[in-house]
Write a protein that holds these residues in place. Structure first.
Motif, PDB file in Angstrom:
ATOM      1  N   ARG A  17       1.828  -8.017 -29.326  1.00 35.22           N
ATOM      2  CA  ARG A  17       1.660  -9.348 -28.730  1.00 35.22           C
ATOM      3  C   ARG A  17       2.852  -9.714 -27.845  1.00 35.22           C
ATOM      4  NH1 ARG A  17       0.111 -10.348 -33.999  1.00 35.22           N
ATOM      5  NH2 ARG A  17       1.967 -11.610 -34.317  1.00 35.22           N
ATOM      6  N   GLY A  18       3.369  -8.696 -27.146  1.00 37.22           N
ATOM      7  CA  GLY A  18       4.503  -8.903 -26.252  1.00 37.22           C
ATOM      8  C   GLY A  18       4.317  -8.157 -24.945  1.00 37.22           C
ATOM      9  N   VAL A  31       3.576  -5.510 -18.310  1.00 33.85           N
ATOM     10  CA  VAL A  31       2.723  -4.639 -19.121  1.00 33.85           C
ATOM     11  C   VAL A  31       2.667  -5.243 -20.521  1.00 33.85           C
ATOM     12  CG1 VAL A  31       2.329  -2.296 -19.939  1.00 33.85           C
ATOM     13  CG2 VAL A  31       3.474  -2.667 -17.738  1.00 33.85           C
ATOM     14  N   PHE A  32       1.459  -5.575 -20.966  1.00 30.79           N
ATOM     15  CA  PHE A  32       1.240  -6.298 -22.222  1.00 30.79           C
ATOM     16  C   PHE A  32       0.613  -5.416 -23.279  1.00 30.79           C
ATOM     17  CE2 PHE A  32       1.191  -9.410 -18.854  1.00 30.79           C
ATOM     18  CZ  PHE A  32       1.936 -10.458 -19.371  1.00 30.79           C
ATOM     19  N   ARG A  33       0.953  -5.709 -24.537  1.00 25.80           N
ATOM     20  CA  ARG A  33       0.355  -5.040 -25.695  1.00 25.80           C
ATOM     21  C   ARG A  33      -0.252  -6.119 -26.583  1.00 25.80           C
ATOM     22  NH1 ARG A  33       3.875  -1.492 -30.009  1.00 25.80           N
ATOM     23  NH2 ARG A  33       2.189  -0.952 -31.439  1.00 25.80           N
ATOM     24  N   THR A  34      -1.543  -5.990 -26.870  1.00 25.32           N
ATOM     25  CA  THR A  34      -2.215  -6.977 -27.708  1.00 25.32           C
ATOM     26  C   THR A  34      -2.030  -6.635 -29.184  1.00 25.32           C
ATOM     27  OG1 THR A  34      -4.330  -5.816 -27.832  1.00 25.32           O
ATOM     28  CG2 THR A  34      -3.988  -7.262 -25.911  1.00 25.32           C
ATOM     29  N   ALA A  35      -2.488  -7.520 -30.055  1.00 23.73           N
ATOM     30  CA  ALA A  35      -2.423  -7.282 -31.503  1.00 23.73           C
ATOM     31  C   ALA A  35      -3.241  -6.053 -31.890  1.00 23.73           C
ATOM     32  CB  ALA A  35      -2.914  -8.511 -32.260  1.00 23.73           C
ATOM     33  N   GLU A  36      -4.246  -5.714 -31.066  1.00 25.82           N
ATOM     34  CA  GLU A  36      -5.100  -4.545 -31.333  1.00 25.82           C
ATOM     35  C   GLU A  36      -4.569  -3.283 -30.662  1.00 25.82           C
ATOM     36  OE1 GLU A  36      -6.364  -7.514 -30.041  1.00 25.82           O
ATOM     37  OE2 GLU A  36      -6.868  -8.224 -32.057  1.00 25.82           O
ATOM     38  N   ASN A  37      -3.360  -3.357 -30.088  1.00 25.26           N
ATOM     39  CA  ASN A  37      -2.715  -2.245 -29.383  1.00 25.26           C
ATOM     40  C   ASN A  37      -3.406  -1.859 -28.074  1.00 25.26           C
ATOM     41  OD1 ASN A  37      -0.487  -1.883 -31.105  1.00 25.26           O
ATOM     42  ND2 ASN A  37      -1.796  -0.791 -32.553  1.00 25.26           N
ATOM     43  N   ASP A  38      -4.192  -2.785 -27.494  1.00 26.17           N
ATOM     44  CA  ASP A  38      -4.710  -2.568 -26.149  1.00 26.17           C
ATOM     45  C   ASP A  38      -3.584  -2.890 -25.177  1.00 26.17           C
ATOM     46  OD1 ASP A  38      -7.336  -1.894 -26.976  1.00 26.17           O
ATOM     47  OD2 ASP A  38      -7.806  -4.025 -27.204  1.00 26.17           O
ATOM     48  N   VAL A  39      -3.565  -2.192 -24.049  1.00 24.64           N
ATOM     49  CA  VAL A  39      -2.492  -2.365 -23.065  1.00 24.64           C
ATOM     50  C   VAL A  39      -3.100  -2.793 -21.735  1.00 24.64           C
ATOM     51  CG1 VAL A  39      -0.543  -1.258 -21.916  1.00 24.64           C
ATOM     52  CG2 VAL A  39      -1.158  -0.583 -24.241  1.00 24.64           C
ATOM     53  N   PHE A  40      -2.475  -3.797 -21.104  1.00 24.62           N
ATOM     54  CA  PHE A  40      -2.918  -4.317 -19.813  1.00 24.62           C
ATOM     55  C   PHE A  40      -1.698  -4.467 -18.912  1.00 24.62           C
ATOM     56  CE2 PHE A  40      -5.937  -5.877 -22.933  1.00 24.62           C
ATOM     57  CZ  PHE A  40      -7.150  -5.570 -22.333  1.00 24.62           C
ATOM     58  N   ILE A  57       3.224 -16.123 -23.976  1.00 24.25           N
ATOM     59  CA  ILE A  57       2.686 -15.830 -25.307  1.00 24.25           C
ATOM     60  C   ILE A  57       1.353 -15.108 -25.144  1.00 24.25           C
ATOM     61  CG2 ILE A  57       1.804 -16.863 -27.443  1.00 24.25           C
ATOM     62  CD1 ILE A  57       3.782 -19.201 -26.882  1.00 24.25           C
ATOM     63  N   VAL A  58       1.247 -13.929 -25.780  1.00 25.88           N
ATOM     64  CA  VAL A  58       0.016 -13.138 -25.733  1.00 25.88           C
ATOM     65  C   VAL A  58      -0.869 -13.559 -26.892  1.00 25.88           C
ATOM     66  CG1 VAL A  58      -0.945 -10.806 -25.875  1.00 25.88           C
ATOM     67  CG2 VAL A  58       1.206 -11.197 -24.659  1.00 25.88           C
ATOM     68  N   HIS A  59      -2.129 -13.865 -26.585  1.00 22.62           N
ATOM     69  CA  HIS A  59      -3.108 -14.223 -27.622  1.00 22.62           C
ATOM     70  C   HIS A  59      -4.446 -13.638 -27.199  1.00 22.62           C
ATOM     71  CE1 HIS A  59      -4.190 -17.548 -24.835  1.00 22.62           C
ATOM     72  NE2 HIS A  59      -2.883 -17.557 -24.640  1.00 22.62           N
ATOM     73  N   GLY A  60      -5.023 -12.859 -28.097  1.00 23.27           N
ATOM     74  CA  GLY A  60      -6.264 -12.161 -27.739  1.00 23.27           C
ATOM     75  C   GLY A  60      -6.018 -11.265 -26.549  1.00 23.27           C
ATOM     76  N   ARG A  61      -6.834 -11.445 -25.503  1.00 22.76           N
ATOM     77  CA  ARG A  61      -6.681 -10.666 -24.271  1.00 22.76           C
ATOM     78  C   ARG A  61      -6.247 -11.579 -23.126  1.00 22.76           C
ATOM     79  NH1 ARG A  61      -9.615  -5.620 -23.751  1.00 22.76           N
ATOM     80  NH2 ARG A  61      -9.856  -4.783 -25.831  1.00 22.76           N
ATOM     81  N   ASN A  69       1.861 -23.620 -19.155  1.00 22.45           N
ATOM     82  CA  ASN A  69       0.781 -23.311 -20.101  1.00 22.45           C
ATOM     83  C   ASN A  69      -0.539 -22.875 -19.473  1.00 22.45           C
ATOM     84  OD1 ASN A  69       2.386 -23.784 -22.383  1.00 22.45           O
ATOM     85  ND2 ASN A  69       2.057 -25.972 -22.176  1.00 22.45           N
ATOM     86  N   TRP A  70      -0.511 -22.344 -18.266  1.00 21.51           N
ATOM     87  CA  TRP A  70      -1.734 -21.773 -17.713  1.00 21.51           C
ATOM     88  C   TRP A  70      -2.065 -20.518 -18.514  1.00 21.51           C
ATOM     89  CZ3 TRP A  70      -3.440 -21.696 -12.038  1.00 21.51           C
ATOM     90  CH2 TRP A  70      -3.401 -22.985 -11.502  1.00 21.51           C
ATOM     91  N   VAL A  71      -3.344 -20.302 -18.781  1.00 28.80           N
ATOM     92  CA  VAL A  71      -3.804 -19.126 -19.514  1.00 28.80           C
ATOM     93  C   VAL A  71      -4.409 -18.145 -18.513  1.00 28.80           C
ATOM     94  CG1 VAL A  71      -5.353 -18.277 -21.309  1.00 28.80           C
ATOM     95  CG2 VAL A  71      -4.192 -20.490 -21.594  1.00 28.80           C
ATOM     96  N   ILE A  72      -3.908 -16.913 -18.524  1.00 30.29           N
ATOM     97  CA  ILE A  72      -4.346 -15.876 -17.586  1.00 30.29           C
ATOM     98  C   ILE A  72      -4.985 -14.740 -18.378  1.00 30.29           C
ATOM     99  CG2 ILE A  72      -3.608 -14.269 -15.774  1.00 30.29           C
ATOM    100  CD1 ILE A  72      -3.097 -17.274 -15.107  1.00 30.29           C
ATOM    101  N   SER A  73      -6.183 -14.325 -17.955  1.00 25.84           N
ATOM    102  CA  SER A  73      -6.866 -13.190 -18.582  1.00 25.84           C
ATOM    103  C   SER A  73      -6.123 -11.902 -18.255  1.00 25.84           C
ATOM    104  CB  SER A  73      -8.304 -13.087 -18.068  1.00 25.84           C
ATOM    105  OG  SER A  73      -8.869 -11.841 -18.417  1.00 25.84           O
TER     106      SER A  73
END
Length: 112
Positions: A17-18, A31-40, A57-61, A69-73
């Motif tokens: 989540r970082g 480069v992001f890593r989700t809680a499920e170890n997906d990388v974007f 802050i990474v949450h979900g995808r 506080n804009w949320v970006i996919s």
């Protein structure tokens, strides 16, 4: 199209989540890593006021910009909810924990 992949490190270099930031000739890439170890991988600036998405802050995808506080996919690069705007997404590959991003994709997208 044949992609030109550049190795950028290991999955373990990025906290769950970082994110980490990679400097390229086309600018900074987050480069992001989700809680499920997906990388974007996306551009490291919010389409709103240019905030550093890699510090969000990474949450979900998705990632929430630390400035306003804009949320970006992380999948599409699009702002969520009522906000409008988009950042480039960059192809990222995870092969046995070794991460790479597509260099040609960066160059082509930058030329658009």
């Amino acid at each position: 199209m044949d992609m030109n992949w550049i190795e950028i490190g290991e999955l373990s270099d990025i906290p769950v989540r970082g994110a980490r930031c990679v400097k390229t000739p086309q600018g900074k890439i987050a480069v992001f890593r989700t809680a499920e170890n997906d990388v974007f991988a996306i551009e490291d600036h919010c389409p709103h006021k240019g905030g550093p998405l890699s510090q969000g802050i990474v949450h979900g995808r998705a990632v929430t910009c630390p400035l306003h506080n804009w949320v970006i996919s992380l999948e599409t690069g699009k702002a969520q909810g009522a906000d409008e705007g988009k950042v480039r997404t960059i192809p990222v590959r995870n092969e046995g924990g070794k991460l790479s991003i597509a260099l040609e994709s960066l160059m082509l997208t930058a030329a658009e």
